[in-house]
Design a protein around this motif. Structure first.
Motif, PDB file in Angstrom:
ATOM      1  N   ASP A   1      47.743  37.598  -6.827  1.00 44.52           N
ATOM      2  CA  ASP A   1      47.497  36.377  -7.420  1.00 44.52           C
ATOM      3  C   ASP A   1      46.558  36.571  -8.368  1.00 44.52           C
ATOM      4  OD1 ASP A   1      47.315  34.109  -7.302  1.00 44.52           O
ATOM      5  OD2 ASP A   1      45.831  33.367  -5.298  1.00 44.52           O
ATOM      6  N   SER A   2      47.571  35.954  -9.840  1.00 43.28           N
ATOM      7  CA  SER A   2      46.606  35.297 -11.252  1.00 43.28           C
ATOM      8  C   SER A   2      47.092  34.358 -12.141  1.00 43.28           C
ATOM      9  CB  SER A   2      46.853  37.122 -11.654  1.00 43.28           C
ATOM     10  OG  SER A   2      45.403  36.317 -12.687  1.00 43.28           O
ATOM     11  N   SER A   3      45.966  33.355 -12.029  1.00 41.21           N
ATOM     12  CA  SER A   3      47.185  32.755 -12.747  1.00 41.21           C
ATOM     13  C   SER A   3      47.543  32.541 -14.249  1.00 41.21           C
ATOM     14  CB  SER A   3      45.813  31.147 -13.600  1.00 41.21           C
ATOM     15  OG  SER A   3      44.531  32.064 -14.247  1.00 41.21           O
ATOM     16  N   ASP A   4      46.551  33.997 -14.846  1.00 41.90           N
ATOM     17  CA  ASP A   4      47.473  34.532 -16.119  1.00 41.90           C
ATOM     18  C   ASP A   4      47.243  36.579 -15.585  1.00 41.90           C
ATOM     19  OD1 ASP A   4      47.869  35.663 -18.444  1.00 41.90           O
ATOM     20  OD2 ASP A   4      45.457  35.683 -19.604  1.00 41.90           O
ATOM     21  N   GLY A   5      48.545  36.784 -14.889  1.00 47.55           N
ATOM     22  CA  GLY A   5      48.675  38.019 -14.583  1.00 47.55           C
ATOM     23  C   GLY A   5      48.876  39.324 -16.231  1.00 47.55           C
ATOM     24  N   PHE A   6      48.976  38.614 -17.628  1.00 46.66           N
ATOM     25  CA  PHE A   6      49.026  39.512 -18.258  1.00 46.66           C
ATOM     26  C   PHE A   6      47.623  40.552 -18.656  1.00 46.66           C
ATOM     27  CE2 PHE A   6      51.574  39.826 -22.924  1.00 46.66           C
ATOM     28  CZ  PHE A   6      51.240  40.687 -22.810  1.00 46.66           C
TER      29      PHE A   6
ATOM     30  N   ILE B   1      52.655  29.054 -15.582  1.00 46.69           N
ATOM     31  CA  ILE B   1      51.084  29.033 -16.049  1.00 46.69           C
ATOM     32  C   ILE B   1      50.848  27.690 -16.175  1.00 46.69           C
ATOM     33  CG2 ILE B   1      49.019  29.710 -16.954  1.00 46.69           C
ATOM     34  CD1 ILE B   1      49.883  32.424 -17.769  1.00 46.69           C
ATOM     35  N   GLY B   2      49.971  26.995 -14.745  1.00 43.43           N
ATOM     36  CA  GLY B   2      49.740  25.172 -15.060  1.00 43.43           C
ATOM     37  C   GLY B   2      51.246  24.626 -14.727  1.00 43.43           C
ATOM     38  N   GLY B   3      52.731  25.084 -13.878  1.00 38.46           N
ATOM     39  CA  GLY B   3      52.810  23.996 -14.175  1.00 38.46           C
ATOM     40  C   GLY B   3      53.335  23.374 -12.412  1.00 38.46           C
ATOM     41  N   GLY B   4      52.306  23.997 -11.526  1.00 35.33           N
ATOM     42  CA  GLY B   4      52.166  23.301  -9.890  1.00 35.33           C
ATOM     43  C   GLY B   4      51.186  21.814 -10.024  1.00 35.33           C
ATOM     44  N   SER B   5      51.984  21.007  -9.048  1.00 37.71           N
ATOM     45  CA  SER B   5      51.138  19.499  -9.234  1.00 37.71           C
ATOM     46  C   SER B   5      49.865  19.502  -9.014  1.00 37.71           C
ATOM     47  CB  SER B   5      51.432  18.905  -8.008  1.00 37.71           C
ATOM     48  OG  SER B   5      51.695  19.520  -6.706  1.00 37.71           O
ATOM     49  N   ILE B   6      49.306  20.866  -8.899  1.00 37.87           N
ATOM     50  CA  ILE B   6      47.821  20.662  -8.155  1.00 37.87           C
ATOM     51  C   ILE B   6      47.263  21.525  -8.457  1.00 37.87           C
ATOM     52  CG2 ILE B   6      47.934  19.016  -6.285  1.00 37.87           C
ATOM     53  CD1 ILE B   6      47.251  22.036  -4.580  1.00 37.87           C
ATOM     54  N   CYS B   7      47.612  22.612  -9.900  1.00 44.78           N
ATOM     55  CA  CYS B   7      47.278  23.508 -10.355  1.00 44.78           C
ATOM     56  C   CYS B   7      46.254  22.696 -11.571  1.00 44.78           C
ATOM     57  CB  CYS B   7      48.400  24.911 -11.344  1.00 44.78           C
ATOM     58  SG  CYS B   7      47.847  25.839 -12.477  1.00 44.78           S
ATOM     59  N   ILE B   8      44.936  23.753 -11.669  1.00 44.12           N
ATOM     60  CA  ILE B   8      44.234  23.280 -13.216  1.00 44.12           C
ATOM     61  C   ILE B   8      43.867  24.136 -14.326  1.00 44.12           C
ATOM     62  CG2 ILE B   8      42.845  21.636 -11.933  1.00 44.12           C
ATOM     63  CD1 ILE B   8      40.939  23.611 -11.537  1.00 44.12           C
ATOM     64  N   THR B   9      45.061  25.256 -14.078  1.00 42.76           N
ATOM     65  CA  THR B   9      44.789  26.089 -15.120  1.00 42.76           C
ATOM     66  C   THR B   9      44.579  25.416 -17.054  1.00 42.76           C
ATOM     67  OG1 THR B   9      45.955  28.022 -13.405  1.00 42.76           O
ATOM     68  CG2 THR B   9      45.713  28.671 -16.243  1.00 42.76           C
ATOM     69  N   ARG B  10      45.334  24.953 -16.603  1.00 45.31           N
ATOM     70  CA  ARG B  10      45.630  24.361 -17.938  1.00 45.31           C
ATOM     71  C   ARG B  10      44.897  23.617 -18.306  1.00 45.31           C
ATOM     72  NH1 ARG B  10      52.395  21.888 -17.650  1.00 45.31           N
ATOM     73  NH2 ARG B  10      53.315  24.190 -17.491  1.00 45.31           N
ATOM     74  N   GLU B  11      44.435  22.359 -18.023  1.00 40.15           N
ATOM     75  CA  GLU B  11      43.188  22.099 -18.539  1.00 40.15           C
ATOM     76  C   GLU B  11      41.598  22.565 -18.831  1.00 40.15           C
ATOM     77  OE1 GLU B  11      46.240  19.418 -16.584  1.00 40.15           O
ATOM     78  OE2 GLU B  11      44.907  21.459 -15.509  1.00 40.15           O
ATOM     79  N   GLN B  12      41.852  24.096 -17.552  1.00 42.71           N
ATOM     80  CA  GLN B  12      40.390  24.855 -17.541  1.00 42.71           C
ATOM     81  C   GLN B  12      40.275  26.110 -18.892  1.00 42.71           C
ATOM     82  OE1 GLN B  12      39.997  26.252 -13.710  1.00 42.71           O
ATOM     83  NE2 GLN B  12      38.480  24.732 -13.342  1.00 42.71           N
ATOM     84  N   LYS B  13      41.595  25.686 -18.765  1.00 41.34           N
ATOM     85  CA  LYS B  13      41.445  27.397 -19.789  1.00 41.34           C
ATOM     86  C   LYS B  13      43.132  27.287 -21.030  1.00 41.34           C
ATOM     87  CE  LYS B  13      41.805  31.709 -18.012  1.00 41.34           C
ATOM     88  NZ  LYS B  13      42.760  33.182 -16.884  1.00 41.34           N
TER      89      LYS B  13
ATOM     90  N   ASP C   1      57.388  30.342 -10.528  1.00 38.37           N
ATOM     91  CA  ASP C   1      56.132  29.159  -9.728  1.00 38.37           C
ATOM     92  C   ASP C   1      55.671  28.258 -10.410  1.00 38.37           C
ATOM     93  OD1 ASP C   1      53.929  29.059  -8.162  1.00 38.37           O
ATOM     94  OD2 ASP C   1      52.884  30.694  -9.321  1.00 38.37           O
ATOM     95  N   GLY C   2      55.436  26.897  -9.688  1.00 38.80           N
ATOM     96  CA  GLY C   2      55.546  25.304  -9.978  1.00 38.80           C
ATOM     97  C   GLY C   2      56.734  25.121 -11.597  1.00 38.80           C
ATOM     98  N   GLY C   3      55.655  23.697 -11.065  1.00 36.33           N
ATOM     99  CA  GLY C   3      57.331  23.576 -11.907  1.00 36.33           C
ATOM    100  C   GLY C   3      58.282  22.814 -11.465  1.00 36.33           C
ATOM    101  N   ILE C   4      58.172  22.658  -9.954  1.00 28.42           N
ATOM    102  CA  ILE C   4      59.597  22.557  -9.108  1.00 28.42           C
ATOM    103  C   ILE C   4      59.381  21.072  -8.658  1.00 28.42           C
ATOM    104  CG2 ILE C   4      61.122  22.414  -7.293  1.00 28.42           C
ATOM    105  CD1 ILE C   4      61.496  24.626  -9.178  1.00 28.42           C
TER     106      ILE C   4
END
Length: 374
Positions: free
Chosen positions: A267-272, A318-330, A363-366
């Motif tokens: 489980d990671s917002s950035d797996g690379f 990355i960041g496409g989920g409705s409650i995901c804040i990865t794009r705002e944070q990172k 994962d996300g964006g659906i």
């Protein structure tokens, strides 16, 4: 000296979401009917000409999030044919216990985990019922799941309004001589026939020494009829996955394997990252039979990095989920459609080159149902 240092690359392509695409309809033939549609899909990698070790009956898994994937959802989704990954942001033992709850929920042949001896009391029976939610409790000579079966206790065997709490189990249980039982070697179909013929809620399965081996429940048979796409393992138990992180995996993975999680996912917002590679390689070295997914990534480089690390499937987004804040944070991410398109192309190229098919999970964006089809 004089060598140009490139700090970043700007993509000229537009970053697109699923909502920017629509499907062009093709000819609908007379035999194109809903009952002929097969939604099953692999979730673990496999070689050309072989079958995947795990296949979903519907192409849906739940996110590894505390607000989403607990044992309750895992049971509900597995009944529909999908799979949940129990969230990892909790103590190891609590996560493992959630996995165990799912594995125990559904079985054709269930090892009893609610047992007493004849010397226990009604108070003990009620405590077990409160803890496990089970109303059928086996009575064995030593109070264990595999002791000699002496009787069964159900809600019909006592009345709280009249029976004292210190009443011995021996005084109100249904004794063995009054029970209908099956013997080891009986098939699930035969067990269900006995249940229906004698109007039982549960059928104890014993060996030749009268030692309890399993219980078969009427409700399991009825639930299976109502949920024909249930995702079950070889022992007829619901399947469940578990999330892991890149920090305590050396302690968490063994506990989840012992709890019999069917598949893991980092489980990671950035797996690379090298952290993720080390986690996957640890699992493949120490638990080679365990399947593990990696992610999340948004391009071919990230996909190939995880595949070469040993991932059995790869999560995209990355960041496409409705409650995901990865794009705002990172400040990282990509339109989900663009990410899936590029990773799918990389997966197809890898398959042509190696003959190994790597499933990918968006994962996300659906937002709408048809996005799943896209």
């Amino acid at each position: 000296v004089g060598e140009e240092i490139v700090m970043a690359t700007i993509y000229s392509d537009v970053s697109r979401t699923f909502s920017e695409y629509l499907l062009l309809p093709n000819l609908t033939t007379k035999d194109c009917l809903p009952d002929k549609v097969d939604l099953s899909t692999p979730i673990t990698k496999f070689a050309k000409g072989e079958e995947p070790s795990i296949k979903l009956n519907i192409p849906i898994v739940s996110a590894i999030m505390q607000a989403v994937s607990n044992d309750t959802l895992a049971i509900a989704l597995a009944k529909c044919g999908g799979l949940s990954f129990i969230y990892a942001s909790q103590p190891i033992e609590e996560q493992a216990e959630m996995v165990r709850k799912v594995k125990k929920h559904k079985s054709g042949f269930v090892v009893s985990d609610s047992n007493v001896s004849v010397n226990h009391t009604l108070r003990d029976v009620l405590a077990i019922k409160e803890k496990t939610g089970h109303s059928t409790i086996a009575v064995t000579d030593d109070g264990t799941a595999n002791g000699k079966l002496l009787g069964i206790v159900t809600g019909r065997d006592y009345r709280l309004s009249r029976d004292p709490l210190d009443k011995k189990v021996a005084d109100f249980m249904t004794p063995f001589e009054d029970l209908i039982v099956g013997y080891v070697g009986i098939t699930l179909s035969e067990a269900n026939d006995i249940i229906w013929e004698h109007k039982l809620n549960a059928l104890p399965i014993i060996d030749q020494d009268q030692r309890l081996q399993y219980l078969v429940f009427r409700k399991d048979y009825e639930e299976h009829k109502q949920n024909p796409l249930q995702l079950m393992d070889s022992k007829k138990r619901l399947m469940v996955g578990a999330g892991i992180n890149t920090r305590d995996y050396a302690e968490r993975v063994p506990a989840l394997v012992e709890a019999e999680a069917d598949i893991l996912c980092v489980d990671s917002s950035d797996g690379f990252s090298e952290f993720q590679r080390e986690t996957i390689q640890y699992i493949k070295k120490n638990f080679p039979e365990v399947k593990v997914g990696g992610g999340n990534v948004v391009d071919r480089e990230g996909f190939m990095y995880l595949v070469e690390s040993g991932a059995d499937f790869v999560k995209v987004g990355i960041g496409g989920g409705s409650i995901c804040i990865t794009r705002e944070q990172k400040g990282i991410g990509r339109g989900q459609a663009s990410a899936v398109i590029e990773v799918a192309e990389a997966r197809n190229e890898y398959y042509k080159k190696t003959g190994i098919y790597i499933p990918i999970c968006s994962d996300g964006g659906i937002v709408h149902d048809y996005h799943i089809t896209l």
